[in-house]
Design an enzyme around this catalytic site. Sequence first.
Site, PDB file in Angstrom:
ATOM      1  N   ASP A 239      -5.290  -2.578  -2.884  1.00 38.52           N
ATOM      2  CA  ASP A 239      -6.387  -3.033  -2.026  1.00 38.52           C
ATOM      3  C   ASP A 239      -7.751  -2.952  -2.713  1.00 38.52           C
ATOM      4  O   ASP A 239      -8.640  -3.771  -2.442  1.00 38.52           O
ATOM      5  CB  ASP A 239      -6.406  -2.262  -0.705  1.00 38.52           C
ATOM      6  CG  ASP A 239      -6.467  -0.748  -0.893  1.00 38.52           C
ATOM      7  OD1 ASP A 239      -6.421  -0.282  -2.051  1.00 38.52           O
ATOM      8  OD2 ASP A 239      -6.562  -0.034   0.121  1.00 38.52           O
TER       9      ASP A 239
ATOM     10  N   ARG B  26       7.587   6.327  -3.946  1.00 39.89           N
ATOM     11  CA  ARG B  26       7.960   7.023  -2.701  1.00 39.89           C
ATOM     12  C   ARG B  26       7.370   6.267  -1.526  1.00 39.89           C
ATOM     13  O   ARG B  26       6.410   5.523  -1.656  1.00 39.89           O
ATOM     14  CB  ARG B  26       7.454   8.469  -2.697  1.00 39.89           C
ATOM     15  CG  ARG B  26       5.945   8.596  -2.738  1.00 39.89           C
ATOM     16  CD  ARG B  26       5.478  10.046  -2.742  1.00 39.89           C
ATOM     17  NE  ARG B  26       4.031  10.166  -2.802  1.00 39.89           N
ATOM     18  CZ  ARG B  26       3.320  10.118  -3.910  1.00 39.89           C
ATOM     19  NH1 ARG B  26       3.953   9.974  -5.080  1.00 39.89           N
ATOM     20  NH2 ARG B  26       2.011  10.213  -3.881  1.00 39.89           N
TER      21      ARG B  26
ATOM     22  N   SER C 178       0.817  -1.222   0.000  1.00 42.65           N
ATOM     23  CA  SER C 178       0.000   0.000   0.000  1.00 42.65           C
ATOM     24  C   SER C 178       0.846   1.265   0.000  1.00 42.65           C
ATOM     25  O   SER C 178       0.689   2.141   0.862  1.00 42.65           O
ATOM     26  CB  SER C 178      -0.960  -0.021   1.192  1.00 42.65           C
ATOM     27  OG  SER C 178      -1.808  -1.135   1.129  1.00 42.65           O
TER      28      SER C 178
END
Length: 659
Positions: free
Chosen positions: A317, A279, A264
């Site tokens: 997700d 990042r 995630s």
Amino acid sequence: MAKAKARCRTRWPLRRPRILPFAVVAAAATVLALALFVLQLPLPAPVDFFSHSFSHDRSRSRSHHPYFSRPPYVPAARLEPASDICLKPTPFPFPISNIPLAASHPLTMALAAETTRVVSLFDFSDADVNAHVQEFLRQMSEGLKRDGTSISQIPTYVTGVPDGTEKGLYLAVDLGGTNFRVCSVMLNGDTTFNLTYNKVAIPKDLMVAKTSRELFAFLAKQIELFLREHHADHFESSTRRRHTASTPQGYRDEHIFRLGFTFSFPVKQLGINKGKLIRWTKGFDIPDAIGKDVCALLQAEIDRLRLPVKVAALVNDTVGTLMARSYTSTGKHRSILGGIFGTGTNGAYIEKTKNITKPIEGQYDTTTGEMVVNTEWGSFDNQLNVLPSTPWDRALDGSSVNPGIQMFEKRVSGMFLGEIVRLAVLDMMKNDEVSLFKDIDSSFNDWRTTTNISSESGVLRAWGLDSAILSVAASDNSPELSTLRQELENNLHVYNPSLEDAQSFKAVANAVVRRAARLSAVAIGAVALQSGKLDDPEEEVLDIGVDGSLVEHYPFFRDMIYEALVAVDGIGPEGAKKIRIGIAKDGSGVGAALIALVAQRMEKPGDFLADLRGDIKRSLDAMQANNAIDEPSMSTTALVVGGLIGVAAIAAIWYNRQR
């Protein structure tokens, strides 16, 4: 009215009315009745307000003090007749019109007027819904044509969804924040599954480790511990076979766990199991991982431990939510959309690959003609072409960590709704004429106590109002709003809140969440229209999987979504009946495992074994490199030992000859 809680009665005992002689009481009552009859005093005009009717006017006492006065205490023997207590009209006419709501006293004039004004600023009409749907469709189309748009439309390389008949044992791991979860999912082939998992907190030092290997080695070790604990027999037999493989060519095929990796963090996905880290977020900061393939980093550490595991899929997700719902939903029709409506919001849906005209890097299965697309719709309309913008929306955006982006999410997700309510309520509190959460005379509070707010209250602190209290406000339909008032005191330190305070808070909270629900309907409605299946007679149901605290726990959130879908042009009442919204649990576990299954189906014969042989070859090369480093010292030792043996032999020969 005597409506005190048991605890409040203990702390603030009610004063008993003085007992007067019966004759005096009767005479006074007679005089009062005659006066009302002769004078024909009119009742104050009611004030319409959101979900209540109001008839009391507290403004008459403003000349005595800067706060509006609350109605004087009425003993139990003098309760007002039922005709003065108005049932709240239903704020959502479809489809929850038959839900019984509470009866409670109306707000006073000043607070009612201000609350009505604030609530009106969050109004989101049917016309607004349609305008937003059209803009959403336009921005979806832009995202399919090029990168850098508000709705990103990211290809996921997942080209198929399950139908509930799949079988097998798969692994899934979820690195979503401060915890790491390892799951095994046994798919039973009948839309059911068995889930086993371990969860461990990630050490703080690994979140800012010097090298990525430190973090990913920890993750791989947790996978090994999980397999030893829950799949020991299979793990040991597989491990023995791996250790007996002397060469890549001698490696035998065996059952290998395919693993779905829910990661995630922002990545640039290049394949179903390839993605470069853009990042870190959520407190992670490991610079040397930036730009690297996170699946390869995890696979490398798994191979060092010689685990029978292959990282088969990189999972978002929302995609996992779509897969989990598609597997568990009943009927012959697969799901078309997976949406998250919780702390954040996002959605992934099935798109025809011919509509994705921007370049898709990497390889994918082209035979299905479809691909799951991650919309990243949290950034819909960052330009504010159509999105509503109240003063409190602008204040929240300005104080956020990412001003100017995720504008849709900041009006929909649970992370932000509490702060919007807090900012609106705080502005109302600053208005002395309204006197929200303030009281100077206990006789004007129906609980006979003085209302005040602690300086430590979350209402006075940025991000201090948890969105969970909004659900409490929505579910409390008791006449006195006792549960909400207790929650205001316990969690927000608003001591002895009056009924009017609770009514005002409830109305503002309802308005903010209702707007969020109708905005959620905009995204769902746009995807339903984009699918082109609303008018297809063969598509009896458009199944949509959703997950998140809002859709799961906030009362009637899904009902408010349906209410808005009915108003969408091209959907209407009949189309809304065709759309089925169902909860899809554990997308990061079950969904990730299902994507690993889809990835396994995409493998070509021999490809997987070739990958494993390559992994072993790399491992053997590493061992040889380590041996090469140790060769000088080993050769020196051998020479010394050999030299000593040679000297001893020569000495022995010389000794024998001398004898």
